[in-house]
Each structure stands twice: as structure tokens, then as C-alpha cells.
Design a protein around this motif. Structure first.
Motif, PDB file in Angstrom:
ATOM      1  N   UNK A   1       0.857  -1.197   0.000  1.00  0.00           N
ATOM      2  CA  UNK A   1       0.000   0.000   0.000  1.00  0.00           C
ATOM      3  C   UNK A   1       0.887   1.239   0.000  1.00  0.00           C
ATOM      4  N   UNK A   2       0.620   2.123  -0.936  1.00  0.00           N
ATOM      5  CA  UNK A   2       1.351   3.391  -1.009  1.00  0.00           C
ATOM      6  C   UNK A   2       0.711   4.338   0.012  1.00  0.00           C
ATOM      7  N   UNK A   3       1.434   4.738   1.054  1.00  0.00           N
ATOM      8  CA  UNK A   3       0.848   5.590   2.105  1.00  0.00           C
ATOM      9  C   UNK A   3       0.266   6.900   1.566  1.00  0.00           C
ATOM     10  N   UNK A   4       0.905   7.469   0.565  1.00  0.00           N
ATOM     11  CA  UNK A   4       0.392   8.735   0.012  1.00  0.00           C
ATOM     12  C   UNK A   4      -0.933   8.520  -0.733  1.00  0.00           C
ATOM     13  N   UNK A   5      -0.997   7.439  -1.495  1.00  0.00           N
ATOM     14  CA  UNK A   5      -2.253   7.125  -2.204  1.00  0.00           C
ATOM     15  C   UNK A   5      -3.352   6.802  -1.207  1.00  0.00           C
ATOM     16  N   UNK A   6      -2.972   6.062  -0.165  1.00  0.00           N
ATOM     17  CA  UNK A   6      -3.937   5.708   0.885  1.00  0.00           C
ATOM     18  C   UNK A   6      -4.498   6.975   1.530  1.00  0.00           C
ATOM     19  N   UNK A   7      -3.616   7.911   1.890  1.00  0.00           N
ATOM     20  CA  UNK A   7      -4.051   9.161   2.521  1.00  0.00           C
ATOM     21  C   UNK A   7      -4.914   9.983   1.570  1.00  0.00           C
ATOM     22  N   UNK A   8      -4.559   9.970   0.299  1.00  0.00           N
ATOM     23  CA  UNK A   8      -5.336  10.705  -0.697  1.00  0.00           C
ATOM     24  C   UNK A   8      -6.768  10.174  -0.748  1.00  0.00           C
ATOM     25  N   UNK A   9      -6.894   8.864  -0.715  1.00  0.00           N
ATOM     26  CA  UNK A   9      -8.238   8.254  -0.753  1.00  0.00           C
ATOM     27  C   UNK A   9      -9.010   8.550   0.536  1.00  0.00           C
ATOM     28  N   UNK A  10      -8.304   8.492   1.664  1.00  0.00           N
ATOM     29  CA  UNK A  10      -8.977   8.833   2.924  1.00  0.00           C
ATOM     30  C   UNK A  10      -9.472  10.276   2.910  1.00  0.00           C
ATOM     31  N   UNK A  11      -8.641  11.167   2.407  1.00  0.00           N
ATOM     32  CA  UNK A  11      -9.030  12.585   2.331  1.00  0.00           C
ATOM     33  C   UNK A  11     -10.241  12.763   1.426  1.00  0.00           C
ATOM     34  N   UNK A  12     -10.274  12.034   0.325  1.00  0.00           N
ATOM     35  CA  UNK A  12     -11.404  12.134  -0.610  1.00  0.00           C
ATOM     36  C   UNK A  12     -12.688  11.614   0.042  1.00  0.00           C
ATOM     37  N   UNK A  13     -12.569  10.486   0.737  1.00  0.00           N
ATOM     38  CA  UNK A  13     -13.740   9.942   1.440  1.00  0.00           C
ATOM     39  C   UNK A  13     -14.229  10.915   2.508  1.00  0.00           C
ATOM     40  N   UNK A  14     -13.302  11.515   3.235  1.00  0.00           N
ATOM     41  CA  UNK A  14     -13.672  12.486   4.264  1.00  0.00           C
ATOM     42  C   UNK A  14     -14.411  13.657   3.643  1.00  0.00           C
ATOM     43  N   UNK A  15     -13.926  14.115   2.511  1.00  0.00           N
ATOM     44  CA  UNK A  15     -14.565  15.234   1.809  1.00  0.00           C
ATOM     45  C   UNK A  15     -15.992  14.866   1.388  1.00  0.00           C
ATOM     46  N   UNK A  16     -16.170  13.665   0.843  1.00  0.00           N
ATOM     47  CA  UNK A  16     -17.500  13.210   0.404  1.00  0.00           C
ATOM     48  C   UNK A  16     -18.444  13.096   1.597  1.00  0.00           C
ATOM     49  N   UNK A  17     -17.980  12.443   2.660  1.00  0.00           N
ATOM     50  CA  UNK A  17     -18.844  12.235   3.829  1.00  0.00           C
ATOM     51  C   UNK A  17     -19.160  13.546   4.537  1.00  0.00           C
ATOM     52  N   UNK A  18     -18.218  14.487   4.542  1.00  0.00           N
ATOM     53  CA  UNK A  18     -18.470  15.787   5.164  1.00  0.00           C
ATOM     54  C   UNK A  18     -19.589  16.510   4.416  1.00  0.00           C
ATOM     55  N   UNK A  19     -19.606  16.407   3.109  1.00  0.00           N
ATOM     56  CA  UNK A  19     -20.661  17.025   2.312  1.00  0.00           C
ATOM     57  C   UNK A  19     -22.021  16.402   2.609  1.00  0.00           C
TER      58      UNK A  19
END
Ligand code: SF4
Length: 80
Positions: free
Chosen positions: A4-22
């Protein structure tokens, strides 16, 4: 096993957080005017009287909610 690429993983987590926050922000806003007893089919699930309740569309079904979601629904509730 694939690493698992930690940067890609964090990018996906950030995207999910953005979606769920909306979604959460929208739910917060809607909850200020949509009655919590109104289901997705605009039927009333409340077990108490309310001026917005109308006859069910089918015999034995849930009452229809005639609230327009534009006004504060709470004064319509009939509580003892
Ligand atoms: S009829 Fe009244 S209690 Fe039932 S969902 Fe509508 S506003 Fe809520």
C-alpha cells in the motif's frame, strides 16, 4: 501481496472524508426542516397525532405526510 502506497492511501482517505463531510452537512441542513418521522416515501411513521397526517394511499399503509418541509413541522405535532 500488493504494498500500500501511504500517500495514495491518505489521498483516498481525504477524498472519502470530503464526500462524507458534504453528506453530513446536507443532512444537518435538511434535518432543520424535514420531520424526522417522515420516511423517504413521504409517509408518516409517527405514533402520535399530527395535523399534517393524511389518509394512507393504500389500505393498511402508513399515513401520507402533507408537510411541505418548508416550515417548522413541530407545531403540528399533537402531544398531551
Ligand atoms: S405527518 Fe407530522 S409527524 Fe408525520 S411525518 Fe409529517 S410532519 Fe412528521
Amino acid at each position: 501481496m500488493q504494498k500500500i502506497d501511504p500517500q495514495e492511501y491518505q489521498k483516498r482517505l481525504d477524498r472519502l472524508t470530503e464526500i462524507l463531510a458534504g453528506i453530513a452537512a446536507h443532512a444537518d441542513e435538511v434535518s432543520l426542516r424535514r420531520c424526522p418521522y417522515k420516511n423517504r416515501l413521504d409517509q408518516c411513521t409517527a405514533q402520535f397525532g399530527c395535523r399534517n397526517k393524511r389518509k394512507p394511499q393504500v389500505a393498511g399503509g402508513l399515513p401520507v405526510c402533507a408537510g411541505d418541509d418548508k416550515l417548522d413541522y413541530r407545531p403540528a405535532w399533537e402531544t398531551s
